[in-house]
Design a protein around this motif. Structure first.
Motif, PDB file in Angstrom:
ATOM      1  N   ASP A 438      27.536 -28.868 -10.156  1.00 51.92           N
ATOM      2  CA  ASP A 438      27.009 -29.762 -10.500  1.00 51.92           C
ATOM      3  C   ASP A 438      25.723 -29.438 -11.227  1.00 51.92           C
ATOM      4  N   THR A 439      24.993 -30.575 -11.974  1.00 46.02           N
ATOM      5  CA  THR A 439      23.605 -30.238 -12.585  1.00 46.02           C
ATOM      6  C   THR A 439      22.762 -29.624 -11.616  1.00 46.02           C
ATOM      7  N   PRO A 440      22.585 -30.102 -10.472  1.00 52.73           N
ATOM      8  CA  PRO A 440      21.409 -29.307  -9.504  1.00 52.73           C
ATOM      9  C   PRO A 440      21.693 -28.029  -8.990  1.00 52.73           C
ATOM     10  N   ASP A 441      22.799 -27.855  -9.115  1.00 58.33           N
ATOM     11  CA  ASP A 441      23.372 -26.417  -8.087  1.00 58.33           C
ATOM     12  C   ASP A 441      22.702 -25.220  -8.816  1.00 58.33           C
ATOM     13  N   ARG A 442      22.424 -24.078  -7.973  1.00 60.70           N
ATOM     14  CA  ARG A 442      21.823 -23.134  -8.346  1.00 60.70           C
ATOM     15  C   ARG A 442      22.397 -21.689  -7.849  1.00 60.70           C
ATOM     16  N   LEU A 443      22.605 -20.767  -8.794  1.00 56.18           N
ATOM     17  CA  LEU A 443      23.250 -19.405  -8.190  1.00 56.18           C
ATOM     18  C   LEU A 443      22.556 -18.855  -7.012  1.00 56.18           C
ATOM     19  N   PRO A 444      23.263 -18.882  -6.045  1.00 55.21           N
ATOM     20  CA  PRO A 444      22.750 -17.786  -4.683  1.00 55.21           C
ATOM     21  C   PRO A 444      22.003 -16.675  -5.452  1.00 55.21           C
ATOM     22  N   ALA A 445      20.895 -16.321  -5.076  1.00 55.45           N
ATOM     23  CA  ALA A 445      20.353 -15.094  -5.154  1.00 55.45           C
ATOM     24  C   ALA A 445      20.926 -13.820  -4.800  1.00 55.45           C
ATOM     25  N   SER A 446      21.828 -14.087  -3.921  1.00 53.03           N
ATOM     26  CA  SER A 446      22.673 -12.728  -3.534  1.00 53.03           C
ATOM     27  C   SER A 446      23.562 -12.385  -4.757  1.00 53.03           C
ATOM     28  N   VAL A 447      24.097 -13.155  -5.516  1.00 50.16           N
ATOM     29  CA  VAL A 447      24.948 -12.970  -6.565  1.00 50.16           C
ATOM     30  C   VAL A 447      24.356 -12.013  -7.460  1.00 50.16           C
ATOM     31  N   THR A 448      24.903 -11.009  -8.089  1.00 51.55           N
ATOM     32  CA  THR A 448      24.204  -9.992  -8.967  1.00 51.55           C
ATOM     33  C   THR A 448      24.819 -10.317 -10.479  1.00 51.55           C
ATOM     34  N   THR A 449      23.771 -10.888 -11.227  1.00 55.08           N
ATOM     35  CA  THR A 449      23.941 -11.016 -12.500  1.00 55.08           C
ATOM     36  C   THR A 449      24.075  -9.896 -13.416  1.00 55.08           C
ATOM     37  N   LEU A 450      24.641 -10.002 -14.515  1.00 51.98           N
ATOM     38  CA  LEU A 450      24.894  -9.078 -15.546  1.00 51.98           C
ATOM     39  C   LEU A 450      23.392  -8.487 -16.173  1.00 51.98           C
ATOM     40  N   SER A 451      22.519  -9.629 -16.118  1.00 53.85           N
ATOM     41  CA  SER A 451      21.093  -8.956 -16.380  1.00 53.85           C
ATOM     42  C   SER A 451      20.717  -8.143 -15.714  1.00 53.85           C
ATOM     43  N   GLU A 452      20.857  -8.306 -14.034  1.00 53.51           N
ATOM     44  CA  GLU A 452      20.487  -7.522 -13.070  1.00 53.51           C
ATOM     45  C   GLU A 452      20.932  -6.102 -13.006  1.00 53.51           C
ATOM     46  N   VAL A 453      22.188  -6.132 -13.473  1.00 52.77           N
ATOM     47  CA  VAL A 453      22.829  -4.624 -13.435  1.00 52.77           C
ATOM     48  C   VAL A 453      22.120  -3.724 -14.467  1.00 52.77           C
ATOM     49  N   TYR A 454      21.848  -4.476 -15.672  1.00 58.10           N
ATOM     50  CA  TYR A 454      21.334  -3.639 -16.703  1.00 58.10           C
ATOM     51  C   TYR A 454      19.694  -3.502 -16.590  1.00 58.10           C
ATOM     52  N   ARG A 455      18.974  -4.322 -16.117  1.00 56.02           N
ATOM     53  CA  ARG A 455      17.778  -4.341 -15.933  1.00 56.02           C
ATOM     54  C   ARG A 455      17.555  -3.296 -14.745  1.00 56.02           C
ATOM     55  N   GLU A 456      18.403  -3.133 -13.707  1.00 56.74           N
ATOM     56  CA  GLU A 456      18.147  -2.264 -12.674  1.00 56.74           C
ATOM     57  C   GLU A 456      18.412  -0.786 -13.337  1.00 56.74           C
ATOM     58  N   ALA A 457      19.338  -0.550 -14.503  1.00 61.22           N
ATOM     59  CA  ALA A 457      19.464   0.454 -14.992  1.00 61.22           C
ATOM     60  C   ALA A 457      18.227   1.122 -15.832  1.00 61.22           C
ATOM     61  N   GLY A 458      17.446   0.381 -16.125  1.00 60.74           N
ATOM     62  CA  GLY A 458      16.141   0.796 -16.759  1.00 60.74           C
ATOM     63  C   GLY A 458      16.343  -0.032 -18.328  1.00 60.74           C
ATOM     64  N   TYR A 459      17.311  -1.012 -18.574  1.00 64.31           N
ATOM     65  CA  TYR A 459      17.362  -1.638 -19.679  1.00 64.31           C
ATOM     66  C   TYR A 459      16.221  -2.710 -19.705  1.00 64.31           C
ATOM     67  N   ALA A 460      15.678  -3.010 -21.010  1.00 58.62           N
ATOM     68  CA  ALA A 460      14.764  -4.125 -21.303  1.00 58.62           C
ATOM     69  C   ALA A 460      15.753  -5.004 -21.267  1.00 58.62           C
ATOM     70  N   THR A 461      15.353  -6.431 -20.848  1.00 60.32           N
ATOM     71  CA  THR A 461      16.419  -7.750 -20.911  1.00 60.32           C
ATOM     72  C   THR A 461      15.638  -8.934 -21.668  1.00 60.32           C
TER      73      THR A 461
END
Length: 826
Positions: A438-461
């Motif tokens: 639904d429109t107001p729903d938010r992704l729980p912070a505990s879920v790892t997004t693809l951007s997080e994996v790349y950023r954690e590996a040193g990529y600029a995102t």
């Protein structure tokens, strides 16, 4: 064994577990001489802040209170209510014993107050603080408008259509007054609220009829007023609706960081201010003697200025870097955005062992891609692309890329609209697991997004969001260095054609990051309604006179529509067109012509992107994935737009991979899912795949060997559609439905449906891709078999559903505070 990080601002150890990366990749401690990335914002807890002055605040919050302590300058003839009026559903509004009280007569009761002119010039809303008692109800809501004379009938009607207000929070009914704070984390649609030009504030005290309320105070806090009351430090801040992880500072502060620099360092920096007038940003080395490394004065508020500061002369040293802010008025706010030391010429880290699927494609010595780009086209059906058999040349460049890479001919989206589907792509989770329906729903912070994996590996995102659903409103800023929200586009650009302007913004960012690893999520909106593209694409298939005729037909059908003012965005149904005497085929022909022209315009921008990659010598070092989040209906089942079904026109989407010299030329007929993209990209990048993922890598399908020998599991594909809880009056033919595609068949289970509609629909997925002929009655055994598999899948997906509260319970108070500052949690 991958080393664990014990702390981290974006991905705390409690979230990442064993897949967090080595400090050799991301130098959070600054202790390793060859750390590819040193993020100063990570080092802020150990930084030295000097020069902080007592603030002479210039932006006080405004407050209405009825006990004599109000701070707002009320409008003329405000009376004892201080200008607050009952708009709808409230009896007996009066001030008694220092509180504003009344009784609601319906479940959409509305109070409103006119704001004095010029109250918040060029500022944004931080919070609305309300203290009140209410006897019953579940939700408190707030809305703002900039209309000089609101049409209150329209406001009342809109309140009846949706269960969620623009800002909302749970109520705690009872006899005692409670304090409520509503911020943009409580937003249902727009991720940001401008206070500049706001004319009225509307309050929905409860969603219960017959409830009594006693309002003690209402306080509006602007962003500037909020920032003036807190210590300098990290936060998620935006200028012009472009957001960055930011160190907020005040002149004349000096913030010093002790760190070890890599051998070829440069500082990735964006600076900005929220106040007009000269503000000077300086970067110093060591004790500040001599000239600063950087001295840049900004005079215009509300926009970022990007800096690439060469630190090569300091390479390989342990040093102190100091960020200094200077302005005429002590306490002037400045933003230090991104603030990351990067290693020039660094290459992506090799963290995970090469998988069998990857090794079957390329030698283990082949480096991961330096750049990874996802181009996501919103609202794009596969059958309107020439390389998927369409008769028009809508996608000549995409067709060329697909011919040089891998094209997947049967890709199933996991949702029928953006709010559901994009989070699935960026998390590799089904909607029933990530929980966003639904429109107001938010992704729980505990879920790892693809951007997080790349950023954690040193990529600029880098991330663009062409609609609020794909930005911070959905919590998809996790792991993103810079986020361009849809509201950063002008009104004209926001009419759905975003590929050109977002490509314009991406190209200089790519040039700035040409010598470091990077990850880009480029969300473009061009195929989305309103369909009419810009010149010359508007007349590529539509005649010049078609626009006038189409507007004429649209006006004719409006009186038969529930939302006539939005007819170009939400096109009419077949029944509405027929009721107006409008030929549905003529009407949709112009829409399709424009839709195809919009696709061709988008195609040109993707070609321009690849052209720049080639100029930067990045084309053969960049992996590009092209995918869509969902399709669009053009009356195939009687409706238009998207999000309302799981039929083929809605969930059959394109998918292609392109990486010259690595991705082989291939046409893959196997049924795949968009959640498979996430593990595929990570496997190609030699990065670890989080345990959460529900997709599987597509690489075994590209190798010469049998896919099963390389770990591929032939399995069914699934999609789902849920009626949004925010809609108070769903359409009669709205359904909760789940779809399974398996063995050449497609079964749809309509769980919630109108009485006349069948519970199960079965289609030949190969010969009837648009699902026009239900053959369930002829194949009861297939229905039974697939229904059982669908039930088993749904049970699995729901059992894995993310519990946000359980995940947050494992965080320390410091971690919670940091995530809250970044906007990840409320």
């Amino acid at each position: 064994m991958i080393a664990k990080r014990t702390a981290g601002p974006r991905c705390p150890a409690s979230f990442l577990g064993a897949f967090a990366l080595s400090a050799l990749v991301v130098g959070c401690s600054g202790s390793d001489p060859e750390a590819a990335v040193v993020r100063l914002i990570d080092l802020f807890p150990e930084a030295r802040v000097e020069g902080t002055v007592a603030l002479d605040t210039t932006s006080e919050p405004i407050e209405w209170s009825w006990d004599g302590d109000a701070t707002v300058e009320v409008v003329e003839d405000a009376g004892e209510t201080l200008g607050w009026n009952a708009i709808d559903g409230i009896d007996g509004l009066a001030v008694t014993d220092g509180v504003l009280s009344g009784t609601t007569t319906n479940d959409t009761s509305i109070l409103a107050v006119q704001l004095p002119e010029g109250l918040f010039p060029q500022d944004l809303l931080h919070a609305i603080e309300i203290r009140m008692a209410v006897s019953a109800g579940t939700q408190l809501g707030v809305a703002l408008t900039s209309e000089q004379e609101p049409n209150w009938e329209d406001v009342i009607e809109a309140a009846g259509r949706s269960r969620f207000r623009p800002l909302f929070t749970d109520l705690a009914p009872g006899d005692s007054a409670e304090s409520y704070t509503l911020t943009t984390s409580n937003a249902s649609f727009a991720p940001t609220f401008s206070l500049g030009g706001t004319t009225y504030l509307m309050l929905y005290p409860t969603d219960a009829a017959g409830a009594s309320f006693s309002l003690e105070s209402v306080r509006v806090v602007s962003r500037k007023a909020h920032l003036e009351t807190i210590d300098s430090g990290p936060g998620w801040q935006g200028l012009g609706e472009i957001y960055r992880e930011t160190i907020v500072a005040r002149s004349p502060e000096r913030i010093s960081f002790d760190t070890r620099l890599p051998s070829r360092p440069w500082l990735d920096l964006d600076i900005g201010t929220i106040e007009d007038g000269p503000v000077t940003f300086r970067v110093w080395h060591e004790d500040g003697a001599g000239d600063p490394l950087l001295e840049r004065t900004l005079t215009r508020a509300g926009r970022w200025e990007s800096v690439r500061l060469d630190l090569a002369e300091l390479g390989g040293t342990t040093t102190t870097l100091t960020l200094e802010l200077e302005a005429d008025r002590p306490g002037t706010i400045g933003y230090w955005g991104t603030v990351t030391i990067r290693q020039a010429g660094s290459r992506p880290p090799v963290v995970a062992a090469s998988s069998a699927g990857r090794s079957a494609l390329v030698a283990d010595t082949t480096a991961p891609p330096q750049g990874v780009i996802i181009v996501l086209a919103d609202t794009l059906r596969a059958d309107h692309l020439q390389h998927y058999g369409y008769g028009r040349e809508t996608s000549p460049f995409l067709a060329q890329m697909a011919a040089e890479g891998a094209r997947f001919t049967d890709t199933i989206a996991q949702g029928a609209w953006t709010k559901v589907s994009v989070p699935s792509i960026l998390t590799s989770l089904y909607a029933s697991t990530h929980g966003l329906v639904d429109t107001p729903d938010r992704l729980p912070a505990s879920v790892t997004t693809l951007s997080e994996v790349y950023r954690e590996a040193g990529y600029a995102t880098f991330h663009t969001s062409s609609v609020p659903f794909t930005g911070k409103l959905t919590n998809l800023q996790q792991g993103v260095d810079v986020l361009h929200e849809s509201m950063s586009l002008s009104d004209v650009e926001r009419e759905s054609k975003s590929a050109r302007i977002f490509t314009d913004r991406l190209l200089p960012w790519l040039e700035r990051h040409r010598d470091v690893p990077f990850f880009v999520f480029l969300h473009v909106f061009d195929p989305h309604s309103p369909f009419q593209p810009y010149a010359p694409y508007e007349t590529m298939w539509a005649a010049p006179q078609d626009r006038g005729r189409h507007m004429e037909l649209t006006e004719a059908v409006k009186e038969h529509m529930d939302e006539p003012d939005r007819a170009l965005f939400f096109p009419p149904r077949r029944s509405e067109l027929e009721a107006a005497g409008v030929d549905p085929d003529e009407y949709t022909k112009t829409q399709r012509d424009w839709y195809d022209g919009s696709i061709r315009a988008m195609d040109a921008e993707i070609e321009r992107l690849v052209e720049r990659l080639r100029e930067l010598d990045l084309d053969e070092r960049t992996l590009i994935a092209f995918v869509a989040d969902h399709g669009e209906e053009f009356l195939e089942h009687g409706r238009a737009f998207h999000g309302h079904s799981t039929y083929g026109e809605m969930i059959n989407v394109p998918l292609a991979l392109w990486w010259p010299g690595v991705i082989p030329t291939a046409e893959v007929a196997a049924t795949v899912q968009t959640i498979d993209l996430y593990p595929t990209l990570l496997e190609l990048s030699r990065l670890p795949i989080p345990e959460q993922v529900q997709g599987q890598s597509l690489l075994p399908l590209l190798a010469a060997q049998e896919p099963e020998m390389l770990g591929w599991q032939a399995r069914a594909a699934f999609s789902e559609r849920a009626i949004e809880l925010s809609i108070t009056d769903p359409e009669p033919d709205d359904r909760n439905s789940y779809a399974i595609i398996d063995g050449g068949w497609k079964l749809i289970h309509n769980v919630t449906r109108e009485e006349s509609w069948p519970e199960y629909e079965l289609f030949d997925h190969v010969d009837d891709p648009l699902n026009l002929h239900n053959v369930a009655g002829d194949n009861p055994e297939v229905v039974q078999r697939l229904a059982q598999k669908l039930d088993e899948w749904l049970e699995m997906a729901l059992a894995a559903k993310i519990d946000p509260e359980e995940s947050l319970g494992r965080l320390s108070p410091e971690e919670r505070a940091r995530l809250r500052a970044l906007g990840y949690i409320r």
